[in-house]
Design a protein around this motif. Sequence first.
Motif, PDB file in Angstrom:
ATOM      1  N   LEU A  40       0.949  -0.742   0.324  1.00 40.83           N
ATOM      2  CA  LEU A  40      -0.165  -0.069  -0.088  1.00 40.83           C
ATOM      3  C   LEU A  40       1.040   1.311   0.132  1.00 40.83           C
ATOM      4  O   LEU A  40       0.559   2.383  -0.609  1.00 40.83           O
ATOM      5  CB  LEU A  40      -1.268  -0.109   1.426  1.00 40.83           C
ATOM      6  N   GLY A  41       1.684   1.290   0.517  1.00 45.86           N
ATOM      7  CA  GLY A  41       3.184   2.563   0.909  1.00 45.86           C
ATOM      8  C   GLY A  41       3.520   2.841  -0.490  1.00 45.86           C
ATOM      9  O   GLY A  41       3.824   3.888  -1.289  1.00 45.86           O
ATOM     10  N   ASP A  42       3.184   2.116  -1.818  1.00 49.24           N
ATOM     11  CA  ASP A  42       3.859   2.202  -3.541  1.00 49.24           C
ATOM     12  C   ASP A  42       2.336   2.969  -4.290  1.00 49.24           C
ATOM     13  O   ASP A  42       2.581   2.991  -5.134  1.00 49.24           O
ATOM     14  CB  ASP A  42       4.687   0.893  -4.106  1.00 49.24           C
ATOM     15  N   LEU A  43       1.231   2.683  -2.821  1.00 46.84           N
ATOM     16  CA  LEU A  43       0.715   3.402  -3.958  1.00 46.84           C
ATOM     17  C   LEU A  43       0.208   4.857  -4.191  1.00 46.84           C
ATOM     18  O   LEU A  43       0.590   5.721  -3.219  1.00 46.84           O
ATOM     19  CB  LEU A  43      -1.415   2.836  -3.839  1.00 46.84           C
ATOM     20  N   PRO A  44       0.012   5.552  -5.330  1.00 49.29           N
ATOM     21  CA  PRO A  44      -0.441   7.095  -5.291  1.00 49.29           C
ATOM     22  C   PRO A  44      -1.361   7.597  -4.043  1.00 49.29           C
ATOM     23  O   PRO A  44      -1.478   6.970  -3.567  1.00 49.29           O
ATOM     24  CB  PRO A  44      -1.329   7.494  -6.587  1.00 49.29           C
ATOM     25  N   ALA A  45      -0.387   8.341  -3.774  1.00 57.20           N
ATOM     26  CA  ALA A  45      -1.560   9.475  -2.772  1.00 57.20           C
ATOM     27  C   ALA A  45      -2.433   9.553  -2.985  1.00 57.20           C
ATOM     28  O   ALA A  45      -3.283  10.272  -4.112  1.00 57.20           O
ATOM     29  CB  ALA A  45      -0.658  10.627  -2.079  1.00 57.20           C
ATOM     30  N   ARG A  46      -3.438   9.797  -1.822  1.00 58.23           N
ATOM     31  CA  ARG A  46      -5.328   9.843  -2.358  1.00 58.23           C
ATOM     32  C   ARG A  46      -5.824  10.253  -1.113  1.00 58.23           C
ATOM     33  O   ARG A  46      -5.594  10.481  -0.141  1.00 58.23           O
ATOM     34  CB  ARG A  46      -6.055   8.396  -2.397  1.00 58.23           C
ATOM     35  N   LYS A  47      -6.908  11.538  -1.578  1.00 61.23           N
ATOM     36  CA  LYS A  47      -7.322  12.165  -0.132  1.00 61.23           C
ATOM     37  C   LYS A  47      -8.616  10.990   0.851  1.00 61.23           C
ATOM     38  O   LYS A  47      -9.027  10.444   0.828  1.00 61.23           O
ATOM     39  CB  LYS A  47      -8.179  13.347  -0.776  1.00 61.23           C
ATOM     40  N   GLU A  48      -7.957  11.662   1.469  1.00 66.61           N
ATOM     41  CA  GLU A  48      -8.351  11.040   3.016  1.00 66.61           C
ATOM     42  C   GLU A  48     -10.013  11.422   3.286  1.00 66.61           C
ATOM     43  O   GLU A  48     -10.334  12.691   3.110  1.00 66.61           O
ATOM     44  CB  GLU A  48      -7.829  11.096   3.844  1.00 66.61           C
TER      45      GLU A  48
END
Length: 263
Positions: free
Chosen positions: A187-195
């Motif tokens: 999961l740490g390799d995935l693109p940043a997403r809005k929380e």
Amino acid sequence: MQDQLSPEQIKQFIEQGFVRVDEAFPAALAASIREILWKEIGLSPDMPEAWKQPVIRLGYYSAGPFVEAANTPILLNAFDQLVGKDRWVPCRNMGSMVLRFPSDEIPNDTGWHVDVAFPGEDPNDYLSWRSNIYSKGRGLLMLFLFSDVGPKDAPTRILAGSHLDVANMLQPFGEAGLSFMEIAGRLGDLPARKEFLATGKAGTVYLCHPFLVHAAQSHTGTAPRFLAQPPLLIRGDLNIYDENNGYVYTPIEQAIRLGLKQA
């Protein structure tokens, strides 16, 4: 009260991975369920000095009020709309119940994760359970709010749009898929997403794509949070590669295909 999801809500489910359904079941029913759970744990809403644990987990209640909450007309219609008519299994229990209490103690279950759907080598070891690109076994992740949940009341954290990234993650692994821990490690390799915080009044239900990344958090409010997270089970695998022009992809399938296109 609405009786079905709007086109805008379905679009949000496909693109963001979740939709919030207000008044999905009556607030009075939520109150009845809280009363049952308070008796079950031997605590009282009027005696906060006795709330010693940050988290209490219960589960799989099949009594009338719980089944009634999961089978209201708006939810049954939403299951048809998102997963497909006759392609899901009716909910006959409320799955895992998670009660969170105000506490200075940091709970040990707040990591980002994806709920997995079918057993691995050891069916009794949830960390070895798996998910695959066809979402074998699971149609929806659902969050049932049995108490009012504000920003400080340990609302579930959701990474909007992360289901698209997880679809890409799972695709190379085909039928076998990945285990809970294998997914968590990537999961740490995935693109940043809005929380996004899954807040709402008692009676609110969040219908989420099974690939959605989410996490728990500490309770910093004053009133305990009562939530259930049953899966919506499906009949057979999803269809994401059918090139038959006559086939109409369901929203859950459309979301996976959208994720693969964005690779």
